[in-house]
Write an enzyme that holds these catalytic residues in place. Structure first.
Site, short mmCIF file in Angstrom:
data_model
loop_
_atom_site.label_atom_id
_atom_site.label_comp_id
_atom_site.label_asym_id
_atom_site.label_seq_id
_atom_site.Cartn_x
_atom_site.Cartn_y
_atom_site.Cartn_z
N GLU A 227 -35.50 1.68 75.94
CA GLU A 227 -34.92 2.14 76.35
C GLU A 227 -36.11 2.99 76.79
OE1 GLU A 227 -34.02 7.52 77.37
OE2 GLU A 227 -33.68 6.21 75.28
N LYS A 359 -19.80 6.92 59.25
CA LYS A 359 -19.75 6.64 60.57
C LYS A 359 -18.61 7.46 61.80
CE LYS A 359 -20.50 1.78 59.22
NZ LYS A 359 -21.12 1.83 57.65
N ASP A 435 -28.04 0.47 59.06
CA ASP A 435 -26.65 0.55 59.56
C ASP A 435 -26.96 1.27 61.02
OD1 ASP A 435 -24.43 0.22 60.19
OD2 ASP A 435 -23.24 0.58 58.64
N HIS A 531 -38.53 9.70 84.48
CA HIS A 531 -37.86 8.62 84.22
C HIS A 531 -38.31 7.25 85.68
CE1 HIS A 531 -35.68 8.46 80.44
NE2 HIS A 531 -35.82 9.22 80.36
#
Length: 549
Positions: A227, A359, A435, A531
């Site tokens: 990004e 998670k 992770d 951006h």
């Protein structure tokens, strides 16, 4: 339509089949409009003229110049519309395969050809195989004689196994993996611990934000991301924090959790076991059972919930410098085996009953914490807010209240009272071998911004940062290098868990910098502009697309 390309005598492949949309040098939507309008206009004109001829008893084959022009326009627009809809009016001779090359010929030279879509690959594909023996193994994999997952065991060469598997996948799917790197990676390092059945690896650029001045120490923070603006924005936040004297952090709690689900014949029986697990008199014995397979795992507490006759005990423990899920799961298994001897009617349904919760965004993690519970704060000088962040203290305080607090409440957020904590957490996680899926709960974050006279106080409260500096992806060369850059690689024998806790502090400090910079960009109205400047590229946009943009 058949979109196969002509195969010239030389190695350069050249597309010579024009597309319907190439009829006019105009954007596609204008070309379609022109030919659709032309088609219906000519049909209306010709039908009107022929109607008049029938009324006046004029022969239909007698036509003037306007009718001839209309006929030509009708035929041209009709052919365009057929071509655009995928109907090929060009009938090739039986020798066309000699000119164009058959599907079999294309596949022989390494160009996979999809019968329904036509060939999409223009360049010959180079095989990754090194010998005729490898070719035979590929055929065996395709025919199902050899299992793809067993190649590493059978060959004893992880790189060779990946190359053979990759070639088999390309032939089975008919799709090229050109662009997915194979060379330059140590496949032995992932065997049995990181990834099964590899066919290559994905490249993610790593940027550096900082220096982040945290607890009196400077850190250059590696961030793996695709990004644009993310690293630059975090870097600006680090600058503002550094110029204001740095950030400070505190770890409130360090405990990884696992909660199995066990079932009993009745709710009363489940309640009896719950009281047994939560009785302080039994804790020492349970703790010894939990830790017997690891010198780092230490049971800290057990919290139970009951649903009917089902019991959900949530084990919390310290895990040293490892993130610790496997360590905790093994310890919980030890306790369950012991309980089975004490309560034979206990039925273990699963090692995880989702009360952990791993998670997944959950209220129990938001309230109780999981992993490292970290609070990080900084006092930003009012002049720094004005000159570096290009906004004001008042604007930041108001935006935080209406966006991060009220706006998140309106959305019913769970642990999402922040601007973009997950952006920074994901980038640091990927760079340091954590992770990535645990970004879900690790990104639980409450961002607070308050005025302190003319200055600004900003803090992030993150109750679930789940990180480790040993095990899993931290062993890989690239990720190990990033941990080394931060000074938290591996474990310290004299202080188990200190490196992992320090990494959690760095994650929180980086989130603090990212929150400060993004909130400032929004408050000053610079978010979209930045951006558009740094996060857009015309590299993959063709000329016609640029016209239409």
């Amino acid at each position: 339509m058949d979109f196969r390309r002509r195969l010239p005598a030389k190695s350069n492949f050249k597309e010579i089949v024009p597309k319907a949309s190439d009829a006019l040098p105009l954007p596609l939507y204008l070309t379609n409009t022109v030919f659709l309008s032309l088609f219906f206009a000519t049909v209306y004109f010709l039908l009107s003229r022929w109607r008049e001829k029938i009324r006046n008893s004029t022969p239909l084959h007698v036509v003037d110049l306007s009718e001839i022009s209309a006929l030509f326009a009708f035929v041209a627009s009709f052919i365009y519309l057929l071509g655009f809809c995928g109907i090929d009016l060009i009938f090739r001779s039986s020798s066309d395969d000699d000119v164009w090359g058959s599907d079999e010929d294309l596949q022989k030279i390494g160009i996979p050809c999809d019968q329904s879509l036509g060939c999409e690959v223009l360049k010959p594909r180079e095989s990754d195989l090194d010998s005729a023996e490898d070719e035979e193994i590929v055929k065996s994999v395709i025919d199902g004689i050899i299992s793809s997952y067993s190649l590493e065991t059978k060959l004893g060469d992880c790189k060779r196994a990946a190359a053979i598997r990759r070639e088999a996948v390309q032939r089975i799917t008919g799709k090229s993996l050109t662009g997915l790197p194979l060379d330059g990676f140590d496949y032995n390092s992932i065997l049995g611990q990181c990834c099964e059945m590899p066919i290559g690896y994905v490249q993610i650029p790593v940027g550096i934000a900082g220096p982040l001045l945290l607890d009196g120490i400077e850190y250059s923070v590696p961030m793996a991301t695709t990004e644009g603006c993310l690293v630059a924005s975090t870097n600006r936040g680090c600058k503002a924090i550094h110029l204001s004297g740095g950030a400070f952090s505190v770890i409130m709690k360090d405990a990884m959790t696992r909660a199995p689900i066990v079932r009993f014949p009745s709710a009363r029986r489940a309640a009896l076991v719950m009281f047994y697990l939560q009785d302080p008199a039994n804790f020492k014995r349970l703790s010894l059972m939990f830790s017997k397979t690891s010198r780092f795992a230490k049971l800290l507490s057990i919290t139970c919930k009951i649903a009917g006759k089902n019991l959900y005990p949530r084990f919390s423990c310290s895990t040293g410098d490892a993130m610790g899920m496997n360590m905790v799961s093994k310890g919980v298994e030890n306790v369950l085996d012991f309980l089975k001897t004490e309560f034979p009617d206990m039925d273990v349904i699963g090692i995880s009953g989702n009360y952990c919760a791993d998670k997944k965004a959950s209220a129990v993690n938001w309230i109780e914490g999981r992993g490292k519970y970290v609070v990080c704060e900084a006092f930003i000088n009012g002049e720094i807010v004005k000159n570096v962040l290009k906004t004001s203290v008042e604007a930041l305080v108001e935006l935080n209240m209406l966006k991060n607090l009220a706006g998140s409440a309106m959305a019913g957020s769970l642990g999402g009272f922040n601007a973009h904590a997950s952006n920074i957490v994901s980038a640091v996680f990927i760079a340091t071998g954590q992770d990535p899926a645990q970004n879900v709960e690790s990104s639980h974050c409450l961002t607070m911004i308050e005025a302190q006279g003319n200055d600004l106080h900003i803090s992030v409260t993150m109750p679930c940062i789940e990180v480790g500096t040993v095990g899993g992806g931290t062993r890989l060369a690239s990720q190990s290098a990033c941990l080394n850059l931060l000074g938290v690689k591996g474990a310290i024998k004299d202080e188990p868990g200190s490196n992992a806790r320090q990494l959690a502090r760095i994650v929180a400090g980086s989130v603090l910098a990212g929150e400060l910079s993004l909130m400032s960009a929004i408050a000053s109205g610079q978010l979209v502009k930045s951006h558009m400047k740094y996060n857009r590229s015309s590299r993959d946009i063709g000329p016609s697309s640029q016209v239409n943009r």
